[in-house]
Motif scaffolding. Structure first.
Motif, short mmCIF file in Angstrom:
data_model
loop_
_atom_site.label_atom_id
_atom_site.label_comp_id
_atom_site.label_asym_id
_atom_site.label_seq_id
_atom_site.Cartn_x
_atom_site.Cartn_y
_atom_site.Cartn_z
N GLY A 163 0.79 -1.23 0.00
CA GLY A 163 0.00 0.00 0.00
C GLY A 163 0.82 1.27 0.00
O GLY A 163 0.26 2.36 -0.03
N CYS A 164 2.13 1.15 0.02
CA CYS A 164 2.99 2.34 0.04
C CYS A 164 3.03 3.01 -1.32
O CYS A 164 3.10 2.34 -2.35
CB CYS A 164 4.40 1.97 0.47
N LEU A 165 3.01 4.34 -1.31
CA LEU A 165 3.06 5.12 -2.53
C LEU A 165 4.48 5.61 -2.77
O LEU A 165 5.09 6.25 -1.90
CB LEU A 165 2.10 6.31 -2.43
N MET A 166 5.01 5.29 -3.93
CA MET A 166 6.39 5.60 -4.29
C MET A 166 6.40 6.40 -5.59
O MET A 166 5.45 6.37 -6.36
CB MET A 166 7.17 4.30 -4.48
N GLY A 218 15.81 5.85 -12.13
CA GLY A 218 15.71 4.47 -11.70
C GLY A 218 15.44 4.28 -10.22
O GLY A 218 15.13 3.18 -9.78
N LYS A 219 15.54 5.35 -9.44
CA LYS A 219 15.27 5.24 -8.01
C LYS A 219 13.77 5.32 -7.78
O LYS A 219 13.03 5.87 -8.58
CB LYS A 219 16.00 6.34 -7.25
N GLN A 220 13.32 4.76 -6.65
CA GLN A 220 11.90 4.73 -6.35
C GLN A 220 11.68 5.07 -4.87
O GLN A 220 11.38 4.21 -4.05
CB GLN A 220 11.34 3.33 -6.66
N PRO A 221 11.81 6.37 -4.52
CA PRO A 221 11.64 6.76 -3.12
C PRO A 221 10.17 6.81 -2.70
O PRO A 221 9.26 6.95 -3.52
CB PRO A 221 12.27 8.15 -3.07
N TRP A 222 9.99 6.73 -1.38
CA TRP A 222 8.69 6.86 -0.75
C TRP A 222 8.22 8.31 -0.84
O TRP A 222 9.02 9.23 -0.72
CB TRP A 222 8.82 6.42 0.71
N ILE A 223 6.93 8.53 -1.06
CA ILE A 223 6.38 9.88 -1.23
C ILE A 223 5.77 10.39 0.08
O ILE A 223 4.93 9.72 0.68
CB ILE A 223 5.27 9.92 -2.30
N ASP A 246 9.85 1.37 3.61
CA ASP A 246 11.27 1.27 3.24
C ASP A 246 11.89 2.62 2.88
O ASP A 246 12.85 2.68 2.12
CB ASP A 246 11.49 0.26 2.11
N GLY A 247 11.35 3.70 3.43
CA GLY A 247 11.91 5.02 3.19
C GLY A 247 13.33 5.14 3.71
O GLY A 247 14.11 5.95 3.21
N ASP A 248 13.68 4.30 4.70
CA ASP A 248 15.04 4.33 5.23
C ASP A 248 16.05 3.81 4.23
O ASP A 248 17.19 4.24 4.21
CB ASP A 248 15.13 3.58 6.55
N SER A 249 15.64 2.91 3.34
CA SER A 249 16.57 2.42 2.32
C SER A 249 16.27 2.97 0.92
O SER A 249 17.18 3.21 0.14
CB SER A 249 16.56 0.88 2.28
N ALA A 250 15.00 3.21 0.61
CA ALA A 250 14.62 3.70 -0.73
C ALA A 250 14.77 5.20 -0.86
O ALA A 250 14.85 5.73 -1.97
CB ALA A 250 13.18 3.30 -1.04
N GLY A 251 14.80 5.92 0.26
CA GLY A 251 14.82 7.37 0.24
C GLY A 251 13.41 7.93 0.27
O GLY A 251 12.43 7.20 0.30
#
Length: 145
Positions: A57-60, A66-71, A128-133
């Motif tokens: 359910g997380c929105l990225m 190519g990166k996919q950070p959390w919004i 996963d904002g800690d790893s995805a940004g």
């Protein structure tokens, strides 16, 4: 405290409901927002990418690099259709190409981001904002074409 309990209940419900759902097929659609535009510090820049909804359910934001950070969404955004987000009269769902203004951050830059018992920390670690940004959006619009 009430806000934290609500976030934990929502996260638990999403884990149970979406454990086996493929990406872009989740129906959870919960999201994090800024309290006010610019509340989270950082240099503002134009961002482009595609909204993605993960199985949990997380929105990225799948960016062109190519990166996919959390919004973290602009103030006023609420859960929208198909697990996406609604801001004003606009819906943003998986696969939507968007342009936004905001900042790129690490989860620890957000208030309480390095704690799992805070608003941004709980949601950010779950997504996963800690790893995805993280991308913190002040504004967002659909990209033309």
């Amino acid at each position: 405290m009430v806000r934290l309990v609500a976030v934990l209940v929502a996260a638990s419900s999403l884990l149970a409901a979406c454990a086996d759902a493929p990406e872009d097929d989740a129906t959870g659609g919960y999201l994090a927002t800024q309290e006010e535009v610019g509340a989270i510090a950082g240099a503002r820049l134009e961002l482009t990418g595609t909204v993605r909804v993960l199985a949990n359910g997380c929105l990225m934001l799948e960016r062109d690099n190519g990166k996919q950070p959390w919004i973290v969404w602009p103030p006023g955004a609420v859960p929208g259709p198909a697990g996406g987000a609604t801001l004003g009269s606009e819906d943003y769902v998986a696969g939507d190409r968007v342009k936004a203004t905001g900042t790129v951050a690490v989860l620890a830059d957000l208030p309480g981001g390095n704690r799992t018992d805070s608003y941004y920390g709980t949601l950010g670690h779950y997504c996963d904002g800690d790893s995805a940004g993280v991308v913190v959006l002040d504004s967002i619009r659909h990209a033309a074409g």
